[in-house]
Design a protein around this motif. Structure first.
Motif, short mmCIF file in Angstrom:
data_model
loop_
_atom_site.label_atom_id
_atom_site.label_comp_id
_atom_site.label_asym_id
_atom_site.label_seq_id
_atom_site.Cartn_x
_atom_site.Cartn_y
_atom_site.Cartn_z
N PRO A 44 0.80 -1.23 0.00
CA PRO A 44 0.00 0.00 0.00
C PRO A 44 0.83 1.28 0.00
O PRO A 44 0.35 2.32 -0.39
N THR A 45 2.09 1.20 0.44
CA THR A 45 2.94 2.39 0.48
C THR A 45 4.04 2.32 -0.57
O THR A 45 5.06 3.00 -0.45
N ALA A 46 3.85 1.51 -1.58
CA ALA A 46 4.87 1.33 -2.62
C ALA A 46 5.25 2.65 -3.26
O ALA A 46 4.40 3.48 -3.57
N GLU A 47 6.55 2.82 -3.46
CA GLU A 47 7.05 3.96 -4.23
C GLU A 47 7.13 3.49 -5.68
O GLU A 47 7.69 2.43 -5.96
N ILE A 48 6.55 4.28 -6.57
CA ILE A 48 6.60 3.95 -8.00
C ILE A 48 7.31 5.09 -8.70
O ILE A 48 6.88 6.25 -8.63
N ARG A 49 8.42 4.77 -9.33
CA ARG A 49 9.26 5.78 -9.98
C ARG A 49 9.05 5.69 -11.50
O ARG A 49 8.86 4.60 -12.03
N TYR A 50 9.12 6.81 -12.16
CA TYR A 50 8.99 6.85 -13.62
C TYR A 50 10.35 7.22 -14.19
O TYR A 50 10.89 8.27 -13.89
N ALA A 51 10.91 6.30 -14.98
CA ALA A 51 12.26 6.49 -15.50
C ALA A 51 12.46 5.59 -16.72
O ALA A 51 11.69 4.67 -16.94
N PRO A 52 13.50 5.86 -17.51
CA PRO A 52 13.75 5.02 -18.69
C PRO A 52 14.18 3.60 -18.35
O PRO A 52 13.99 2.69 -19.13
N ARG A 53 14.80 3.42 -17.16
CA ARG A 53 15.24 2.07 -16.80
C ARG A 53 15.24 1.89 -15.28
O ARG A 53 15.32 2.87 -14.54
N ALA A 54 15.17 0.63 -14.87
CA ALA A 54 15.18 0.31 -13.44
C ALA A 54 16.62 0.36 -12.92
O ALA A 54 17.56 0.00 -13.62
N GLU A 55 16.76 0.82 -11.69
CA GLU A 55 18.06 0.79 -10.99
C GLU A 55 18.17 -0.57 -10.31
O GLU A 55 17.16 -1.24 -10.09
N PRO A 56 19.39 -0.98 -9.92
CA PRO A 56 19.53 -2.25 -9.19
C PRO A 56 18.63 -2.26 -7.95
O PRO A 56 18.54 -1.27 -7.24
N GLY A 57 17.93 -3.37 -7.74
CA GLY A 57 17.06 -3.51 -6.58
C GLY A 57 15.63 -3.05 -6.84
O GLY A 57 14.76 -3.31 -6.03
N GLU A 58 15.38 -2.37 -7.96
CA GLU A 58 14.02 -1.94 -8.29
C GLU A 58 13.36 -3.01 -9.16
O GLU A 58 14.04 -3.78 -9.83
N VAL A 59 12.03 -3.04 -9.13
CA VAL A 59 11.28 -3.98 -9.94
C VAL A 59 10.62 -3.20 -11.08
O VAL A 59 9.79 -2.34 -10.83
N GLY A 60 11.02 -3.51 -12.30
CA GLY A 60 10.46 -2.83 -13.45
C GLY A 60 9.18 -3.49 -13.92
O GLY A 60 9.01 -4.70 -13.81
N PHE A 61 8.26 -2.66 -14.46
CA PHE A 61 7.05 -3.22 -15.06
C PHE A 61 6.66 -2.42 -16.30
O PHE A 61 6.82 -1.22 -16.34
N ASP A 62 6.18 -3.14 -17.29
CA ASP A 62 5.71 -2.57 -18.55
C ASP A 62 6.75 -1.63 -19.18
O ASP A 62 6.44 -0.52 -19.58
N MET A 63 7.99 -2.10 -19.25
CA MET A 63 9.06 -1.36 -19.91
C MET A 63 10.12 -2.37 -20.36
O MET A 63 10.03 -3.55 -20.02
N ARG A 64 11.08 -1.93 -21.14
CA ARG A 64 12.14 -2.83 -21.61
C ARG A 64 12.86 -3.51 -20.45
O ARG A 64 13.16 -2.86 -19.46
N GLU A 65 13.15 -4.79 -20.63
CA GLU A 65 13.91 -5.58 -19.65
C GLU A 65 13.27 -5.55 -18.26
O GLU A 65 13.95 -5.65 -17.24
#
Length: 107
Positions: A44-65
């Motif tokens: 419920p308190t998830a931080e969602i970042r908008y960026a061209p790519r995920a940093e180490p330790g982040e979980v990417g969704f609906d983007m490359r790789e």
């Protein structure tokens, strides 16, 4: 329609409770719905970042790789729902709406 679903690996909710999520900028329906799904059912308190790519330790969704994305005929929302085994009432109907707006494939 004849929906061909790719096998989606099962994920444990507990493994994603404290992760930071990232997706590309200018979210459309699939990414917005995924953000809602993350906040409603995963963290419920998830931080969602908008960026061209995920940093180490982040979980990417609906983007490359990204760890979560389109699989087979599934949009990312359907992939995440399936991966986490989410079957709450109304979710399947919502998934069908997100799928149609995102992919417009008549399924």
């Amino acid at each position: 329609g004849n929906t061909v679903a790719a096998p989606v690996a099962a994920k444990k909710l507990a493994d994603y409770r404290d992760t930071r999520w990232v997706t590309r900028r200018r979210p459309h329906v699939d990414r917005l719905a995924c953000g809602w799904l993350i906040r409603k059912f995963i963290n419920p308190t998830a931080e969602i970042r908008y960026a061209p790519r995920a940093e180490p330790g982040e979980v990417g969704f609906d983007m490359r790789e990204a760890e979560f994305g389109h699989q087979g005929n599934f949009c990312t929302f359907e992939t995440m729902m399936t991966a986490f085994g989410l079957k709450e009432p109304g979710l399947q109907g919502l998934a069908e709406i997100v799928h149609e707006i995102d992919l417009r494939d008549g399924r």
